[in-house]
Design a protein around this motif. Structure first.
Motif: not given
Length: 528
Positions: A71-74, A79-85, A148-162
């Motif tokens: 969310t912080q990286a987006g 319309d107020g929606t938080i977007m991310l590429d 939030s600059a490390q959001y890609q690392a957050a994605i990787a850790l979330y995937l591995i952990g989950y």
């Protein structure tokens, strides 16, 4: 009644076992071909592992951190929606659901490839150990993600952990049917059955209650872990509320709790290895061959496969409903670990109470597993129905903070036992000795189903940037699944056919639970 009730016995072993059963009065100490009796220390270690593996870290806190960084990286749209590429500009809610879909795709591939290997040797033990260690490592990894600059690392850790967390749940659950078959109470009943002192129905009732006891109490311990972990975390969240790393420290404490309670299982688990790995087979291909073989048996095990299909829909609806509500809840509480902890405590306390309540009521009235499971399914259907109402009004339907308190309490009271009864139903419909194969299929239906839900809901949400539209789809599939299980899964016939399947596949020539085997074979002929 023929002597070789235990499915792994040949005719000669069965005869000697029956003779011993007629001469001895101490049924509990008789050895089973499946391995030694389940000890109290082993049973408690089994409960404590699940107490630590409650999901607070890899399922709850990691998801909140992960969504917060995305969310912080987006950026905020008009319309107020938080977007991310993320392969194109998308709402963060859609990105989260897509990533969850990816995690389930990887889990599905793993269960498909490795699941059947767990029936051989000590594969189950080592898979569980490896997945547990990887999950622990991923939780420690969050200490290195601080912006939030490390959001890609957050994605990787979330995937591995989950993913590793999901693997631990499946291979942990596949253990309890064998534990239940080797408890002193079950062994005593089996010896009495061999000696002709009790009926087949009486024995099956004993084993059914033992399966439910282990499943419900282990689930209750998971919820005890949920309560204790969240309460302990307040010791960090309150005094360190202004520390920028308070969330990471909280996750660290949660991980240490699991390590402390999870390690004993790996040392106290009794040795009950499966047969040797088939010569000439490769571990990578065996799972696919076994799954193909299992699916070909649908005519011999129709109720098992009807349940797997219905559970595919039910798990899809339940899991994705949880994802959507978590997304909305995190937005409502502004990603606060403290608020998340309070809400989690309300769910954990009610979950613990409901697991014991369901088990005591079932034991008191000797209620079949299917009926208990049906009660939890009513709540499963009601939750997305409530969310669906939020499409037409902002008064209710997960638009207010009080509704998330209500949701967590209701989930605890009505859905916590769902996990226990879902796996117990599977255990009753699984051919004895084939737990790895069929719990692998069970894990696949649970995880592969969530390939569908998150991606469908991501597309629905992206269409109008409206999270609540997803609840319509979720309500429909939950309702269809619940009705299918209630009307089309016959537990008694399904259990009989599962036992008959084991007898035939293992090439036994003498009668084993004659009444069940005959019923299973004749029913299979009718179904074919």
């Amino acid at each position: 009644m023929a002597a070789n009730t235990t499915l792994a016995m040949d005719q000669k072993q069965a005869a000697s076992h029956a003779a011993a059963g007629n001469e001895e009065t101490d049924y509990v100490d008789q050895e089973s071909p499946e391995g030694p009796s389940t000890t109290r220390w082993e049973e408690w270690a089994y409960y404590l592992y699940y107490n630590g593996d409650s999901g607070v870290g890899p399922n709850a806190y990691s998801a909140t951190l992960f969504q917060n960084y995305l969310t912080q990286a987006g950026f905020t749209a008009d319309d107020g929606t938080i977007m991310l590429d993320f392969g194109g500009v998308k709402p963060v809610s859609s990105v989260i659901l897509i990533i969850n879909g990816i995690s389930f795709a990887i889990m599905t591939l793993f269960f498909t490839t490795i699941g059947s290997c767990a029936d051989y040797g000590n594969w189950n033990k080592w898979i569980l150990i490896a997945a547990t260690v990887v999950c622990w490592a991923s939780q420690f990894g969050w200490m290195g993600v601080q912006s939030s600059a490390q959001y890609q690392a957050a994605i990787a850790l979330y995937l591995i952990g989950y993913i590793s967390y999901g693997i631990t749940l499946v291979f942990y659950a596949s253990i309890f049917p064998r534990l239940a078959r080797n408890t002193p109470k079950t062994k005593e009943a089996r010896a009495k059955l061999d000696a002709g002192e009790i009926s087949t129905e009486s024995y099956e009732e004993t084993e059914m209650l033992e399966r439910n006891r282990l499943s419900n109490i282990s689930t209750a311990h998971s919820n005890w872990g949920f309560v204790i972990t969240l309460a302990l975390n307040l010791s960090i969240l309150l005094p360190l509320a202004d520390n920028p790393l308070v969330d990471q420290y909280t996750l660290l404490l949660t991980n240490f709790y699991w390590i402390a309670l999870g390690l004993p299982w790996f040392f106290l688990q009794e040795k009950r290895p499966g047969p040797s790995f088939p010569k000439g087979e490769h571990w990578f291909l065996l799972g696919w061959k076994q799954i193909y073989k299992a699916i070909k048996q649908y005519r011999r095990l129709p109720y098992t496969f009807i349940y797997l299909f219905a559970f595919f829909l039910l798990a899809d609806g339940l899991n994705t409903t949880g994802f959507v509500i978590t997304i909305v809840q995190n937005q409502q509480i502004e990603f606060s670990f403290l608020q998340s902890t309070y809400l989690g405590l309300s769910q954990a306390v009610t979950s613990t109470l409901s697991c014991y309540a369901f088990w005591y009521i079932q034991r008191w009235k000797v209620i079949p597993t299917k009926y208990m499971f049906a009660v939890t399914n009513v709540v499963t259907v009601f939750i997305p129905l409530w969310g669906m109402i939020g499409l037409w009004t902002d008064k209710i339907g997960f638009h207010n903070t009080w509704e998330f308190w209500l949701y967590n309490v209701l989930f605890g009271l009505g859905q916590a036992p769902y996990y226990a009864y879902a796996q117990t139903v599977m255990s009753e419909l699984t051919p004895p000795g084939y737990e790895g194969m069929f719990f692998g299929l069970f894990g696949i239906t649970n995880r592969a189903s969530s390939l569908v839900g998150p991606n469908v809901c991501a597309a629905i949400i992206a269409r109008n940037n409206n999270n609540w539209e997803a609840f319509i789809f979720l309500f429909v599939i939950c309702l269809c699944a619940a009705l299918t299980i209630w009307f089309f899964v016959d537990m008694e016939k399904g259990r009989a056919m599962a036992v008959a399947f084991s007898i035939e596949e293992r090439g036994l020539t003498s009668e084993v639970r004659t009444v069940q085997a005959t019923l299973g074979k004749s029913e299979a002929e009718v179904m074919s």
